[in-house]
Scaffold this motif. Sequence first.
Motif, PDB file in Angstrom:
ATOM      1  N   THR A  79      52.808  -3.676  24.911  1.00  0.00           N
ATOM      2  CA  THR A  79      52.563  -4.568  26.379  1.00  0.00           C
ATOM      3  C   THR A  79      52.914  -3.305  27.526  1.00  0.00           C
ATOM      4  O   THR A  79      53.616  -2.493  27.406  1.00  0.00           O
ATOM      5  CB  THR A  79      53.587  -5.500  26.573  1.00  0.00           C
ATOM      6  N   ASP A  80      52.250  -3.768  28.542  1.00  0.00           N
ATOM      7  CA  ASP A  80      52.433  -2.831  29.867  1.00  0.00           C
ATOM      8  C   ASP A  80      53.831  -2.749  30.727  1.00  0.00           C
ATOM      9  O   ASP A  80      54.269  -2.015  31.325  1.00  0.00           O
ATOM     10  CB  ASP A  80      51.582  -3.089  30.982  1.00  0.00           C
ATOM     11  N   LYS A  81      54.640  -3.963  30.097  1.00  0.00           N
ATOM     12  CA  LYS A  81      56.148  -4.096  30.272  1.00  0.00           C
ATOM     13  C   LYS A  81      56.999  -4.560  29.295  1.00  0.00           C
ATOM     14  O   LYS A  81      56.546  -5.139  28.415  1.00  0.00           O
ATOM     15  CB  LYS A  81      56.225  -4.779  31.835  1.00  0.00           C
ATOM     16  N   ASN A  82      58.113  -4.478  29.385  1.00  0.00           N
ATOM     17  CA  ASN A  82      59.112  -5.138  28.508  1.00  0.00           C
ATOM     18  C   ASN A  82      59.805  -6.330  29.085  1.00  0.00           C
ATOM     19  O   ASN A  82      59.925  -6.991  28.304  1.00  0.00           O
ATOM     20  CB  ASN A  82      60.274  -4.026  28.287  1.00  0.00           C
ATOM     21  N   VAL A  83      59.824  -6.338  30.166  1.00  0.00           N
ATOM     22  CA  VAL A  83      60.554  -7.550  31.058  1.00  0.00           C
ATOM     23  C   VAL A  83      59.459  -7.903  32.228  1.00  0.00           C
ATOM     24  O   VAL A  83      59.139  -7.345  32.819  1.00  0.00           O
ATOM     25  CB  VAL A  83      61.816  -7.264  31.455  1.00  0.00           C
ATOM     26  N   TYR A  84      59.101  -9.424  31.933  1.00  0.00           N
ATOM     27  CA  TYR A  84      58.099 -10.008  32.996  1.00  0.00           C
ATOM     28  C   TYR A  84      59.014 -10.973  33.873  1.00  0.00           C
ATOM     29  O   TYR A  84      59.781 -11.639  33.275  1.00  0.00           O
ATOM     30  CB  TYR A  84      56.807 -10.598  32.425  1.00  0.00           C
ATOM     31  N   LYS A  85      58.324 -11.336  35.075  1.00  0.00           N
ATOM     32  CA  LYS A  85      58.678 -12.438  35.672  1.00  0.00           C
ATOM     33  C   LYS A  85      57.772 -13.614  35.435  1.00  0.00           C
ATOM     34  O   LYS A  85      56.722 -13.272  34.998  1.00  0.00           O
ATOM     35  CB  LYS A  85      58.549 -12.305  37.178  1.00  0.00           C
ATOM     36  N   ARG A  86      58.454 -14.774  35.505  1.00  0.00           N
ATOM     37  CA  ARG A  86      57.526 -15.821  34.899  1.00  0.00           C
ATOM     38  C   ARG A  86      56.528 -15.882  36.139  1.00  0.00           C
ATOM     39  O   ARG A  86      56.517 -15.927  37.288  1.00  0.00           O
ATOM     40  CB  ARG A  86      58.408 -16.978  35.247  1.00  0.00           C
ATOM     41  N   GLY A  87      55.224 -16.267  35.252  1.00  0.00           N
ATOM     42  CA  GLY A  87      54.142 -16.133  36.012  1.00  0.00           C
ATOM     43  C   GLY A  87      53.286 -14.996  36.063  1.00  0.00           C
ATOM     44  O   GLY A  87      51.994 -14.953  36.338  1.00  0.00           O
ATOM     45  N   GLU A  88      53.882 -13.775  35.700  1.00  0.00           N
ATOM     46  CA  GLU A  88      53.214 -12.308  35.625  1.00  0.00           C
ATOM     47  C   GLU A  88      52.366 -12.690  34.272  1.00  0.00           C
ATOM     48  O   GLU A  88      52.773 -13.126  33.266  1.00  0.00           O
ATOM     49  CB  GLU A  88      54.166 -11.441  35.537  1.00  0.00           C
ATOM     50  N   GLU A  89      50.892 -11.899  34.485  1.00  0.00           N
ATOM     51  CA  GLU A  89      50.032 -11.677  33.302  1.00  0.00           C
ATOM     52  C   GLU A  89      51.001 -10.628  32.433  1.00  0.00           C
ATOM     53  O   GLU A  89      51.298  -9.690  32.903  1.00  0.00           O
ATOM     54  CB  GLU A  89      48.891 -11.288  33.793  1.00  0.00           C
ATOM     55  N   ILE A  90      50.651 -10.901  31.178  1.00  0.00           N
ATOM     56  CA  ILE A  90      51.071  -9.884  30.160  1.00  0.00           C
ATOM     57  C   ILE A  90      49.875  -9.397  29.562  1.00  0.00           C
ATOM     58  O   ILE A  90      49.148  -9.963  28.984  1.00  0.00           O
ATOM     59  CB  ILE A  90      51.911 -10.632  28.925  1.00  0.00           C
ATOM     60  N   LYS A  91      49.755  -8.070  29.585  1.00  0.00           N
ATOM     61  CA  LYS A  91      48.790  -7.352  29.201  1.00  0.00           C
ATOM     62  C   LYS A  91      49.213  -6.392  27.719  1.00  0.00           C
ATOM     63  O   LYS A  91      50.108  -5.653  27.978  1.00  0.00           O
ATOM     64  CB  LYS A  91      48.488  -6.231  30.307  1.00  0.00           C
ATOM     65  N   PHE A  92      48.342  -6.892  26.882  1.00  0.00           N
ATOM     66  CA  PHE A  92      48.539  -6.233  25.463  1.00  0.00           C
ATOM     67  C   PHE A  92      47.377  -4.936  25.510  1.00  0.00           C
ATOM     68  O   PHE A  92      46.454  -5.231  25.886  1.00  0.00           O
ATOM     69  CB  PHE A  92      48.259  -7.165  24.393  1.00  0.00           C
ATOM     70  N   VAL A  93      47.762  -3.824  25.175  1.00  0.00           N
ATOM     71  CA  VAL A  93      46.939  -2.679  24.928  1.00  0.00           C
ATOM     72  C   VAL A  93      46.967  -2.113  23.736  1.00  0.00           C
ATOM     73  O   VAL A  93      48.458  -2.116  22.896  1.00  0.00           O
ATOM     74  CB  VAL A  93      47.473  -1.769  26.072  1.00  0.00           C
ATOM     75  N   SER A  94      46.183  -1.692  23.330  1.00  0.00           N
ATOM     76  CA  SER A  94      46.369  -1.052  21.553  1.00  0.00           C
ATOM     77  C   SER A  94      45.414   0.213  21.690  1.00  0.00           C
ATOM     78  O   SER A  94      44.396   0.670  22.632  1.00  0.00           O
ATOM     79  CB  SER A  94      45.863  -1.825  20.716  1.00  0.00           C
ATOM     80  N   ARG A  95      45.724   1.162  21.025  1.00  0.00           N
ATOM     81  CA  ARG A  95      45.300   2.515  20.764  1.00  0.00           C
ATOM     82  C   ARG A  95      45.063   2.707  19.184  1.00  0.00           C
ATOM     83  O   ARG A  95      45.981   2.313  18.280  1.00  0.00           O
ATOM     84  CB  ARG A  95      45.927   3.720  21.226  1.00  0.00           C
ATOM     85  N   LEU A  96      43.799   3.140  18.480  1.00  0.00           N
ATOM     86  CA  LEU A  96      43.577   3.097  17.314  1.00  0.00           C
ATOM     87  C   LEU A  96      42.912   4.331  16.744  1.00  0.00           C
ATOM     88  O   LEU A  96      41.622   4.656  17.700  1.00  0.00           O
ATOM     89  CB  LEU A  96      42.698   1.916  16.833  1.00  0.00           C
ATOM     90  N   PHE A  97      43.303   5.360  16.057  1.00  0.00           N
ATOM     91  CA  PHE A  97      42.810   6.669  16.103  1.00  0.00           C
ATOM     92  C   PHE A  97      42.484   6.937  14.483  1.00  0.00           C
ATOM     93  O   PHE A  97      43.063   6.339  13.585  1.00  0.00           O
ATOM     94  CB  PHE A  97      43.672   7.876  16.514  1.00  0.00           C
ATOM     95  N   ASP A  98      41.438   7.750  14.287  1.00  0.00           N
ATOM     96  CA  ASP A  98      41.380   7.935  12.882  1.00  0.00           C
ATOM     97  C   ASP A  98      42.331   9.380  12.469  1.00  0.00           C
ATOM     98  O   ASP A  98      43.043   9.613  13.099  1.00  0.00           O
ATOM     99  CB  ASP A  98      40.031   8.554  12.408  1.00  0.00           C
ATOM    100  N   GLU A  99      42.047  10.001  11.233  1.00  0.00           N
ATOM    101  CA  GLU A  99      42.859  11.002  10.660  1.00  0.00           C
ATOM    102  C   GLU A  99      42.909  12.155  11.823  1.00  0.00           C
ATOM    103  O   GLU A  99      43.860  13.101  11.702  1.00  0.00           O
ATOM    104  CB  GLU A  99      42.614  11.396   9.287  1.00  0.00           C
TER     105      GLU A  99
ATOM    106  N   THR B  78      49.091  -1.529  10.987  1.00  0.00           N
ATOM    107  CA  THR B  78      49.809  -2.786  11.525  1.00  0.00           C
ATOM    108  C   THR B  78      50.766  -2.283  12.503  1.00  0.00           C
ATOM    109  O   THR B  78      51.191  -0.848  12.615  1.00  0.00           O
ATOM    110  CB  THR B  78      50.579  -3.682  10.359  1.00  0.00           C
ATOM    111  N   SER B  79      51.068  -3.165  13.500  1.00  0.00           N
ATOM    112  CA  SER B  79      52.112  -2.830  14.385  1.00  0.00           C
ATOM    113  C   SER B  79      52.554  -4.093  15.130  1.00  0.00           C
ATOM    114  O   SER B  79      52.252  -5.070  14.740  1.00  0.00           O
ATOM    115  CB  SER B  79      51.057  -2.120  15.768  1.00  0.00           C
ATOM    116  N   SER B  80      53.959  -3.902  15.487  1.00  0.00           N
ATOM    117  CA  SER B  80      54.850  -5.165  16.258  1.00  0.00           C
ATOM    118  C   SER B  80      55.276  -4.681  17.359  1.00  0.00           C
ATOM    119  O   SER B  80      55.759  -3.521  17.803  1.00  0.00           O
ATOM    120  CB  SER B  80      55.693  -5.581  15.204  1.00  0.00           C
ATOM    121  N   GLY B  81      55.982  -5.590  18.045  1.00  0.00           N
ATOM    122  CA  GLY B  81      56.815  -5.525  19.313  1.00  0.00           C
ATOM    123  C   GLY B  81      57.325  -6.749  19.993  1.00  0.00           C
ATOM    124  O   GLY B  81      57.140  -7.610  19.354  1.00  0.00           O
ATOM    125  N   SER B  82      57.807  -6.500  21.129  1.00  0.00           N
ATOM    126  CA  SER B  82      58.496  -7.677  21.761  1.00  0.00           C
ATOM    127  C   SER B  82      58.560  -7.547  23.251  1.00  0.00           C
ATOM    128  O   SER B  82      58.416  -6.382  23.838  1.00  0.00           O
ATOM    129  CB  SER B  82      59.934  -7.891  21.135  1.00  0.00           C
TER     130      SER B  82
END
Length: 719
Positions: free
Chosen positions: A546-566, A629-633
């Motif tokens: 995510t673009d931040k670790n801590v958000y204010k209520r009402g803020e948009e949460i943006k998920f971003v991903s990167r995916l590469f080959d070998e 696979t990936s995970s976060g919080s």
Amino acid sequence: MKLWIDFQSHNLILLLLIFICTFIIAFLSYRFTIPPLSIKKRVFLLVLRWLALFCLFLALSEPLLGIARKSWENPKIALLLDSSKSMNIKNNSLSRKEVLQGLLGEKSFKDLLSKTEVYSYLFSDSLVSFDLTRQLPPFAGEATAIGSSLEKLKEGLKDKELSAIILLSDGANNSGADPLAISKKYNLPIYSVGIGEFVPFKDLSIEKLDYNEIAYSGEKDTVKVTLKNQGYKGIKIPVYLQEEKKTLTQKEIVFNFSGEIQELKLVFEPETKGIHRYQVIIPKIEGETFLQNNFKSFTQKVLDRKFKLLLVSQSLNWEYNFLKRFLSGNKDISFESLVFSKSNQPVSGELSAGEKLKACDLLILLDSPQFLEQNQKAIRELIYGKGISILLVVGEEFYKRGGLLSSLDFLPFEIVKGEKPLNQTFNLTLTQDGKVHPITRLSDDPEENLSLWANLPPFEQMIPLKEKTGAKILALFNGNQEVLPGIIVKEQEKGKIEVLSFSPLWKWDFLLWGIGQDNSAYKKLWENSFRWLLSKEDLERFKIFTDKNVYKRGEEIKFVSRLFDESYQKIKGAEIKIKLYPKEKEADSSLFNLTPDENGDYSYTVSFLPPGRYLFKGDARQNGIILGTSSGSFEIEKTSLEDEDLKPDKELLQQIALLSGGEYSEPENFPSLLNGLNLEKRVRLKTREIPLWTQPFLLILFILFLATEWFFRKRFQLL
């Protein structure tokens, strides 16, 4: 009403010529008849023939019958009503919402409804259609996004030909697109009404936290807290730093006057490595209006220790001085240095090389082959045992001892025998590996990255090297008659090695300041090198964050991903799915797919999540095969964007009206604003086209005219 006929046939001229010829033939056929007929009878039969031929011509020429009618339409306007939480604030006896409700009950507004078509919406962090005949709902929007709402409104009503927009708001914009930039190119007048007055209130708030994203266990760290006092005088309050309700430290602060902003530093010592979530808290004070801003969270990654570097140089030269200054400013690195004279005696630093080698994570050798030769056994053991990494800057000293280095099997290069060093100005060219490798990524934009490497201050010397098996060339000198590697890397079983065969690099720092630029490229290359060399794992090929670790209520949460080959090329066309859920409530999960763009990046934006901590898991698939696979919080605070600044911003509303060609008004002048609107009825021209050649009446008339002619020919006994 207006009528016209339009012929669609592509062979209209040919049809017209045929039609004229048939008319002439018909005329000649009735000029003389057997038996002879009177002129009236001949004209009658000729007209029947011509009418039949005309019907045939109409069918073949594909005519369209156009019908246009004028009608008058009422003007159309859009009404935007601010439904964010700040509209509940009371000004004297009435809240801003109640003032807005009163404006909707004005006689002048009801008159406007009777002579216009109104599209009404509520907006805050979203835009929702609203029926004005219903009662206003509770105003609970966690953000005010005026610019984004204007964008969505225009897109949703683009076919309605609006005459104007009326905006009723307190103007406290705190989210989304810039409303002034939107208004400037809106091409529709916006008539804004500023609701609300600033009424002094009592509040203590945590405005901002400044903290290190990385800290080290057992070492003291500091978080800087910015606090604001509104309405209190001579008050002392404690400020707490807590983790899981355990107070780590606290400090008192005194506010002497209303409106005062102060900073204080909370010093604490992280105990264990890992991800830690801290809270900065101030207690509730008597008479305080808002409590949501008495609490702020932040997340910190704690490492067990700083990385230790050993910098060795053959002389006190410019390369050493500039690199040492860079290392001194890096708070995540602890380093020691050794500098030798030509007689191999230490000029700077102590000569306890063995102990320093054992303690270091990264060994940097600035053209120091003697140190490498003398400690080759210890260095080999550290590379293959502990897994330390080495960064070699190869210069003339290495070139002179090229033969002696051949026994060092862990080096990824050898000096080219019989070839002299290159002494001319040149820039390096990135190889295919270099275009995607993290070391050589001076910019995230691929085109800008290539441009930087081509246009930064040129180098002046290169030592001729040849890479060994298993090594990669990231950058090279591509001359007319020779190609020489400039950056060579190799991954051992544990450690990594990077070799730079060019110089001077320090001019990337020194020279750019003289032409109005900075040393960001110099710093970036060293930072990238250290990050890659010190990382025990290579760049993750799949990561969701995510673009931040801590958000204010009402803020948009943006998920971003990167995916590469070998080869670390972006993989396009994959399916990346995320499962999002509150901590300890996985049953309340939601699933969504990240959206790819044309550059091979993936993203998705989530809104309207309640406060709390959230976890997410995701995987990437292509053709049914899992690529990773990936995970976060992340965490959403109780404090919303609406709690940050409660003052109305009427100046913003005035600018919106001015830039769009509209007008601004105070609530008491709302009737005058409505009466001054230029809302004339519009003329609507409705057109209809009827394809005549598809109508059955042409065939019926054609047969009728021919049959009538044939009937009278028989009756007149014509041959």
